[in-house]
Motif scaffolding. Structure first.
Motif, PDB file in Angstrom:
ATOM      1  N   HIS A  24      -3.230   3.077  -1.024  1.00 18.90           N
ATOM      2  CA  HIS A  24      -3.876   2.241  -2.039  1.00 18.90           C
ATOM      3  C   HIS A  24      -2.907   1.219  -2.618  1.00 18.90           C
ATOM      4  O   HIS A  24      -1.699   1.448  -2.665  1.00 18.90           O
ATOM      5  N   PHE A  81       0.846  -1.187   0.000  1.00 19.13           N
ATOM      6  CA  PHE A  81       0.000   0.000   0.000  1.00 19.13           C
ATOM      7  C   PHE A  81       0.887   1.244   0.000  1.00 19.13           C
ATOM      8  O   PHE A  81       1.885   1.296   0.718  1.00 19.13           O
ATOM      9  N   ASP A 104      -7.275  -1.658  -3.726  1.00 20.21           N
ATOM     10  CA  ASP A 104      -7.617  -1.865  -2.316  1.00 20.21           C
ATOM     11  C   ASP A 104      -7.219  -0.612  -1.544  1.00 20.21           C
ATOM     12  O   ASP A 104      -6.234   0.052  -1.882  1.00 20.21           O
ATOM     13  N   GLU A 105      -7.984  -0.302  -0.538  1.00 23.00           N
ATOM     14  CA  GLU A 105      -7.759   0.944   0.195  1.00 23.00           C
ATOM     15  C   GLU A 105      -7.559   0.658   1.685  1.00 23.00           C
ATOM     16  O   GLU A 105      -8.250  -0.170   2.277  1.00 23.00           O
ATOM     17  N   LYS A 106      -6.596   1.345   2.268  1.00 18.32           N
ATOM     18  CA  LYS A 106      -6.336   1.226   3.699  1.00 18.32           C
ATOM     19  C   LYS A 106      -6.200   2.640   4.265  1.00 18.32           C
ATOM     20  O   LYS A 106      -5.484   3.471   3.716  1.00 18.32           O
ATOM     21  N   GLU A 107      -6.899   2.873   5.358  1.00 14.86           N
ATOM     22  CA  GLU A 107      -6.893   4.206   5.960  1.00 14.86           C
ATOM     23  C   GLU A 107      -6.181   4.154   7.305  1.00 14.86           C
ATOM     24  O   GLU A 107      -6.505   3.329   8.175  1.00 14.86           O
ATOM     25  N   LYS A 110      -4.776   7.971   3.522  1.00 16.43           N
ATOM     26  CA  LYS A 110      -5.278   6.814   2.784  1.00 16.43           C
ATOM     27  C   LYS A 110      -4.156   6.235   1.930  1.00 16.43           C
ATOM     28  O   LYS A 110      -3.396   6.975   1.311  1.00 16.43           O
TER      29      LYS A 110
END
Length: 303
Positions: free
Chosen positions: A150, A107, A140-143, A148
């Motif tokens: 990706h 990410f 896919d996304e992660k915060e 954020k």
């Protein structure tokens, strides 16, 4: 005795004739600007337009014919192309950068992914209204806190492209566009009107249209995702994949004058004048052609 000199038109090489939507030319927080970006299908430089404030991006294509100019007032525009500007899905332009970074399998912040020394204007894509919101369709996304991150997802991308194809099929059916095997590739006119296009014909046609905006490898993967067999013979190539006269992106040179016309081998039919139309209706039965009066007479053999 004085002679009156004829006024010759001024030749202008610094302007173009453009057709564009109002939202492409509207000025709010700055002027619209032409920029060079990497073409997502070919990887080469092509011309695009950012609207005011970089809120949207538009692709620039051209309708061109040989030996054509524009006469505008007292000037002659030597570049006879007609440029037309249409809305572009910014996610297509971001895909090559996301795919390249996705090879690392981690990410990353999108502003570190969308960077290009050859095309520095690519960072402006992140200002487009739909860009960041659309990333979830292909990554896919992660915060973490307020940040954020990706990571490119091939599965999500193929599902997103499949929906694009399905929506295109629906639009083609609604507009009654001929897409079957009886369609002539250059004009898309059906040869046999009674022949009905199958679901596969529509899918292949729509796949060809969407493939104009993705790499060749991704186009092949999409074909498999649609469960369509790959065509082995060039003659079976679907009409949508064959270039039409106005389907070439504009080569992004500084003077915007270079244009590859090697694909344009077929010339459009010339329009008949009113006199020619009237002459065509005349019954020519028994008439000799003009050429027959100038051709040498054949000597008859004596018996």
């Amino acid at each position: 005795m004085s002679t009156k000199k004829k006024r010759s038109p001024h030749v202008d090489n610094s302007s173009w004739v453009v057709i564009a939507a109002d939202d492409a030319t509207k000025t709010t927080t700055g002027d619209p600007t032409f920029v060079k970006l990497k073409n997502p299908a070919t990887g080469v430089s092509s011309l695009y337009l950012f609207s005011s404030g970089d809120s949207a991006v538009f692709e620039v294509k051209a309708f061109t014919e040989d030996y054509r100019s524009w006469f505008i007032g007292q000037t002659v525009q030597r570049d006879g192309r007609l440029l037309y500007i249409t809305p572009m899905e910014p996610l297509y332009l971001l895909l090559p950068y996301l795919q390249k970074a996705g090879a690392e399998g981690k990410f990353q912040p999108v502003d570190q992914v969308v960077m290009d020394e050859e095309f520095p204007a690519c960072t402006r894509l992140l200002s487009c209204t739909r860009s960041l919101a659309s990333l979830r369709h292909v990554a896919d996304e992660k915060e973490v806190g307020s940040l954020k991150f990706h990571r490119y997802s091939q599965e999500k991308t193929l599902d997103w492209l499949k929906k694009k194809v399905e929506r295109t099929v629906a639009a083609l059916r609604k507009s009654s566009v001929c897409v079957g095997g009886g369609v002539k590739s250059s004009t898309f006119i059906r040869v046999k009107q009674e022949e009905q296009a199958s679901d596969e014909d529509y899918l292949r046609y729509a796949h060809g249209l969407v493939s104009e905006y993705v790499s060749e490898d991704l186009s092949k993967d999409l074909l498999k995702h649609l469960q369509l067999p790959e065509l082995s013979s060039p003659k079976q190539e679907p009409p949508a994949k064959k270039r039409k006269l106005s389907d070439n992106p504009v080569d992004a040179k500084d003077d915007y004058t270079k244009f590859n016309s090697s694909d344009f081998t077929r010339k459009p039919p010339k329009k008949l004048t009113a006199a020619q139309k009237s002459l065509a209706k005349v019954d020519k039965t028994g008439m000799k052609s003009m050429a027959s009066f100038f051709s040498p007479k054949v000597k008859q053999e004596k018996n």
